[in-house]
Design an enzyme around this catalytic site. Structure first.
Site, PDB file in Angstrom:
ATOM      1  N   SER A  10       0.820  -1.199   0.000  1.00 56.91           N
ATOM      2  CA  SER A  10       0.000   0.000   0.000  1.00 56.91           C
ATOM      3  C   SER A  10       0.860   1.258   0.000  1.00 56.91           C
ATOM      4  O   SER A  10       1.904   1.321   0.657  1.00 56.91           O
ATOM      5  CB  SER A  10      -0.911   0.015   1.233  1.00 56.91           C
ATOM      6  OG  SER A  10      -1.574   1.252   1.376  1.00 56.91           O
ATOM      7  N   TYR A  39      -2.107   5.700  -5.066  1.00 61.33           N
ATOM      8  CA  TYR A  39      -3.134   6.735  -5.129  1.00 61.33           C
ATOM      9  C   TYR A  39      -2.566   7.891  -5.935  1.00 61.33           C
ATOM     10  O   TYR A  39      -1.349   8.138  -5.915  1.00 61.33           O
ATOM     11  CB  TYR A  39      -3.504   7.239  -3.734  1.00 61.33           C
ATOM     12  CG  TYR A  39      -4.272   6.261  -2.891  1.00 61.33           C
ATOM     13  CD1 TYR A  39      -5.587   5.926  -3.192  1.00 61.33           C
ATOM     14  CD2 TYR A  39      -3.688   5.672  -1.766  1.00 61.33           C
ATOM     15  CE1 TYR A  39      -6.302   5.035  -2.413  1.00 61.33           C
ATOM     16  CE2 TYR A  39      -4.392   4.779  -0.973  1.00 61.33           C
ATOM     17  CZ  TYR A  39      -5.695   4.472  -1.302  1.00 61.33           C
ATOM     18  OH  TYR A  39      -6.408   3.577  -0.530  1.00 61.33           O
ATOM     19  N   THR A  66      -5.419   2.400  -7.545  1.00 60.54           N
ATOM     20  CA  THR A  66      -6.731   2.384  -6.910  1.00 60.54           C
ATOM     21  C   THR A  66      -7.583   3.488  -7.514  1.00 60.54           C
ATOM     22  O   THR A  66      -7.195   4.659  -7.498  1.00 60.54           O
ATOM     23  CB  THR A  66      -6.596   2.566  -5.388  1.00 60.54           C
ATOM     24  OG1 THR A  66      -5.913   1.431  -4.842  1.00 60.54           O
ATOM     25  CG2 THR A  66      -7.960   2.674  -4.726  1.00 60.54           C
ATOM     26  N   LYS A 100      -7.602  -1.064  -9.833  1.00 61.95           N
ATOM     27  CA  LYS A 100      -8.299  -1.749  -8.743  1.00 61.95           C
ATOM     28  C   LYS A 100      -9.543  -0.942  -8.384  1.00 61.95           C
ATOM     29  O   LYS A 100      -9.440   0.210  -7.961  1.00 61.95           O
ATOM     30  CB  LYS A 100      -7.364  -1.863  -7.536  1.00 61.95           C
ATOM     31  CG  LYS A 100      -7.978  -2.481  -6.289  1.00 61.95           C
ATOM     32  CD  LYS A 100      -6.926  -2.582  -5.196  1.00 61.95           C
ATOM     33  CE  LYS A 100      -7.512  -3.081  -3.892  1.00 61.95           C
ATOM     34  NZ  LYS A 100      -8.344  -2.047  -3.215  1.00 61.95           N
ATOM     35  N   HIS A 121     -13.142  -2.100  -2.463  1.00 60.32           N
ATOM     36  CA  HIS A 121     -12.316  -1.578  -1.364  1.00 60.32           C
ATOM     37  C   HIS A 121     -12.700  -2.228  -0.033  1.00 60.32           C
ATOM     38  O   HIS A 121     -12.670  -1.602   1.024  1.00 60.32           O
ATOM     39  CB  HIS A 121     -12.465  -0.053  -1.276  1.00 60.32           C
ATOM     40  CG  HIS A 121     -11.208   0.665  -0.905  1.00 60.32           C
ATOM     41  ND1 HIS A 121     -10.513   1.466  -1.776  1.00 60.32           N
ATOM     42  CD2 HIS A 121     -10.505   0.715   0.252  1.00 60.32           C
ATOM     43  CE1 HIS A 121      -9.457   1.989  -1.176  1.00 60.32           C
ATOM     44  NE2 HIS A 121      -9.427   1.538   0.065  1.00 60.32           N
TER      45      HIS A 121
END
Length: 366
Positions: free
Chosen positions: A108, A131, A157, A230, A254
């Site tokens: 992440s 992100y 994402t 995603k 999510h």
């Protein structure tokens, strides 16, 4: 619970006992009414396995490939943030367990160890979850660092222009620890206010809500790594993703933490797979608790699944050893499901091995 856990749900209970309530709620909670969070699991229970009998299942092969990388089973580690809240070794322990189990870890952006520290700790195959920030240069620097440190793909994402309202975090006034990947790039400590958690404050102040399909071209221009998106939940978006040239898709809501009342991922997986038509790999996450869940996802067309909460439960309960055990437990359950269903390899798992609620409705009309 004194005995060794025998399934993921028992690891969850150990995690509940080990963690402060604020952290346990952060990992387990979903958005608003938590309908989607619950439905992610319930939807799997409505899918029936149809086994084949009298097959030679003496030897079972669970291995597969994702983007050309060989892994021991069709189970990857989903990007899960703030893992030091679960265990001091955090993402380091998770990466080592991924390496030991020969699978892929998706790190992440919001990790509590830097992507460089995770890369240096072991030889796990690693993807990097991204992100996109209002300052695009920050996202570009993260991508470059990931590429320079041996990460094999970017997982973008796409379901978070804002953070979903996670009411447990609001009530608990979740405090976000420093995010190592963003040190020197953004303020890494945000405090909660009466409207939300510290994580929500961080997201609302930094994420780029204007990022759209046309901007995928920009992302492709700054990296040679394959890009998976995603957050795909519809055939329309799957087709659009193909048009802009992504290298793979993850069917994801999510973990029920963004838009409540969005569909359970397993319920729309087949729709996305059909729209993609084999052009790129389709993966899925959300609600996976058992080897039977993995089998059902494979039968509906997933190339692999990603697990997040289950990994964190293992991490909180027993550190690296716990993550390793969770992964091995899912592998063992999948192997048993394959044996009892008459499948010698993951390639043999087919649509005919499951019956969905829609299938059952069609049969009742015949």
């Amino acid at each position: 619970m004194t005995e060794e856990p025998v399934n993921v749900n028992e690891f969850r209970e150990l995690a509940r006992q080990a963690l402060p309530k604020m952290y346990y709620d952060f990992y387990t909670g979903g958005a608003e009414d938590q309908y989607t969070l619950k439905e992610n699991e319930e939807a799997f229970r409505r899918i029936i396995i149809q086994p084949r009998i009298l097959r030679n299942v003496r030897s079972i092969d669970l291995s597969t490939t994702v983007l050309g990388y060989n892994i021991s089973m069709p189970v990857m580690i989903a990007p899960t943030s703030l893992q030091k809240l679960a265990n001091p070794e955090g993402e380091i322990a998770t990466a080592r367990a991924a390496s030991a189990c020969n699978t892929i870890m998706v790190l992440s952006t919001s990790s509590t160890y830097s992507l460089e520290e995770v890369a240096a700790c072991c030889d796990a195959i690693r993807f990097f979850q991204l992100y996109v920030y209002k300052r695009r240069d920050i996202s570009a620097k993260l991508v470059q660092r990931a590429e320079n440190n041996g990460y094999k793909a970017i997982v973008l994402t796409v379901d978070s222009p804002r953070l979903g309202r996670r009411e447990a975090d609001v009530k608990n006034k979740l405090v976000v620890p420093p995010l190592k990947n963003l040190e020197g790039l953004l303020p890494t400590k945000f405090v909660s206010d009466e409207k939300g958690s510290g994580l929500a404050a961080l997201a609302s102040g930094t994420l780029d809500a204007s990022f759209c399909w046309e901007d995928i071209t920009w992302l492709k221009s700054i990296t040679n790594l394959p890009i998976l998106i995603k957050g795909v939940l519809t055939r329309e978006d799957a087709r659009k993703a193909l048009e802009v040239g992504v290298d793979g898709m993850i069917v994801s809501n999510h973990g029920g933490r963004q838009l409540d009342y969005s569909p359970a991922t397993i319920s729309v997986l087949e729709e996305v797979v059909d729209a993609v038509g084999g052009k790129v790999p389709v993966l899925v996450d959300g609600g996976i608790q058992r080897g039977t869940d993995i089998f059902k996802a494979m039968a509906l067309g997933a190339q692999a699944v990603l697990v997040g909460r289950a990994v964190v439960y293992g991490l909180a309960a027993k550190g690296e050893k716990g993550v390793n055990r969770v992964l091995e437990m899912l592998k063992e359950e999948l192997e048993l499901t394959m044996v009892l269903s008459g499948c010698c390899s993951v390639k043999e798992i087919s649509r005919s091995h499951v019956r969905t609620k829609h299938d059952q409705q069609l049969r009742s009309m015949l």
